[in-house]
Design an enzyme around this catalytic site. Structure first.
Site, mmCIF file in Angstrom:
data_model
loop_
_atom_site.group_PDB
_atom_site.id
_atom_site.type_symbol
_atom_site.label_atom_id
_atom_site.label_comp_id
_atom_site.label_asym_id
_atom_site.label_seq_id
_atom_site.Cartn_x
_atom_site.Cartn_y
_atom_site.Cartn_z
ATOM 1 N N PRO A 14 48.437 52.032 -52.709
ATOM 2 C CA PRO A 14 48.185 51.894 -51.465
ATOM 3 C C PRO A 14 48.631 53.238 -50.456
ATOM 4 C CG PRO A 14 49.165 49.823 -52.116
ATOM 5 C CD PRO A 14 49.195 50.856 -53.109
ATOM 6 N N TYR A 49 69.624 54.146 -51.787
ATOM 7 C CA TYR A 49 69.510 53.522 -50.359
ATOM 8 C C TYR A 49 70.426 52.274 -50.311
ATOM 9 C CZ TYR A 49 65.265 56.334 -50.407
ATOM 10 O OH TYR A 49 64.171 57.209 -50.614
ATOM 11 N N SER A 214 61.435 61.902 -39.301
ATOM 12 C CA SER A 214 62.553 61.116 -39.472
ATOM 13 C C SER A 214 63.697 61.234 -38.172
ATOM 14 C CB SER A 214 63.432 61.536 -40.591
ATOM 15 O OG SER A 214 64.355 60.720 -41.065
ATOM 16 N N LYS A 262 59.114 54.522 -42.267
ATOM 17 C CA LYS A 262 60.272 53.478 -42.260
ATOM 18 C C LYS A 262 60.561 52.868 -41.003
ATOM 19 C CE LYS A 262 64.575 52.614 -40.940
ATOM 20 N NZ LYS A 262 65.279 52.971 -39.853
ATOM 21 N N THR A 265 61.470 47.279 -37.375
ATOM 22 C CA THR A 265 60.916 46.704 -36.116
ATOM 23 C C THR A 265 59.930 45.837 -36.443
ATOM 24 O OG1 THR A 265 62.075 48.134 -34.873
ATOM 25 C CG2 THR A 265 60.485 46.847 -33.797
ATOM 26 N N ARG A 268 56.710 47.546 -34.697
ATOM 27 C CA ARG A 268 56.181 49.098 -35.321
ATOM 28 C C ARG A 268 55.620 48.896 -36.706
ATOM 29 N NH1 ARG A 268 60.851 52.096 -33.424
ATOM 30 N NH2 ARG A 268 59.974 51.456 -31.341
#
Length: 324
Positions: A14, A49, A214, A262, A265, A268
């Site tokens: 995707p 991460y 970012s 990223k 929310t 968003r």
């Protein structure tokens, strides 16, 4: 449903995925659930991460018999961290990510950086004087161990991240399983035209991380430009009745680059995938490309003698010494 791009393996990836870097524990599970529920089918992860376990909790809630999605409905990427480059450590690192993500295979597993750090479980191993402990494992040897993951069915495909053109060609010269992706920082301030072209000419798809510049990067300094606030981007967005983020994401996918914005929310996250109901004009595509200033935001820096310098520039495999 999101559009997809076909990788050299024939897999369909995707073109918009959810990035999970900087998503704090306690937030990332809900972010992944929100993403899957509004149509995302691509989740980008990494051991470094430190949140793959939570991502795995979300995947478990949505994947499997009697649930809303099957495993093969989604595309999951993870990455091998710098401390796990030694060939003896690669399989164990991959299996740890799989265990945390609660998956039996990865769709894509990347070498996160070409630079090896000292072996062990510390994310950033340091010498007593505070400098980072590097290791001389060559990424070519790491690649040979990555290839075994494909043979074992632990990863359907393997690829690179933060590799420059010479390093890509170095890998291609020895690869049995070719890299299918190079994931790099890319946005209108860092268009990466030469590197993107180089990757395409060698049958690698490019994925853009930090595709929106970012704004929440850990080492942002006051006064640094924020791409989403650029009046030119804001102006273009108004003309399409879209947000600046939607316009930039659309620019990426329209030029053939996968992107992984990223957000934690839900509103968003949903907005970031609502980019398939409009098309930027050729003129606006060129205009956005002209914002390029070869400005890299994602390089860990340290302060030395009052100057901000690249932390890893002395590593023999530091990728950003080359023009691209």
């Amino acid at each position: 449903m999101t559009a997809t791009i076909t990788l050299s393996t024939g897999q369909r990836m995707p073109t918009v995925g959810l990035g999970t870097w900087k998503s704090a524990p306690g937030q990332v599970k809900q972010a992944v659930l929100a993403a899957l529920d509004c149509g995302y089918r691509h989740i980008d992860c990494a051991a470094a991460y430190s949140n793959e376990r939570e991502v795995g909790e979300a995947l478990t809630e949505r994947l499997g018999p009697g649930k809303s999605l099957r495993r093969d409905d989604i595309f999951v990427t993870s990455k091998l961290w710098n401390t796990k480059h030694h060939p003896d450590d690669v399989e164990e690192a991959c299996r740890r990510s799989l265990s945390d993500l609660r998956l039996s295979y990865l769709d894509l597993y990347l070498i996160h950086w070409p630079m090896a750090f000292g072996r062990g479980d510390e994310l950033i191993p340091r010498h007593p004087d505070g400098t980072i402990q590097y290791d001389d494992t060559h990424y070519r040897d790491t690649w040979a161990a990555m290839e075994k993951l494909v043979d074992q069915g632990l990863a359907k495909a393997i690829g690179l991240s933060n590799f420059n053109a010479k390093q890509i060609d170095d890998i291609l010269s020895i690869a049995k399983h070719k890299p299918v992706v190079n994931q790099v920082e890319c946005h209108p301030y860092l268009v990466q035209a030469e590197l993107v072209s180089h990757c395409w000419s060698r049958n690698l798809t490019v994925t853009a991380y930090s595709p929106l510049g970012s704004p929440d990067r850990p080492w942002v300094t006051p006064g640094e430009a924020l791409l989403l606030d650029d009046p030119r981007v804001v102006g273009i967005a108004k003309s399409y009745n879209k947000t600046p983020a939607q316009v930039i994401i659309r620019w990426h996918i329209q030029r053939g680059v996968v992107c992984i914005p990223k957000s934690v929310t839900p509103s968003r996250i949903k907005q970031n995938i609502e980019v398939f109901d409009f098309k930027l004009s050729d003129e606006d595509m060129r205009l956005i490309e002209s914002f390029n200033r070869n400005e890299r935001f994602i390089i860990p820096t340290v302060i030395k003698d009052g100057q901000k310098i690249w932390r890893d520039a002395k590593h023999p495999h530091f990728p950003f010494i080359e023009p691209y």
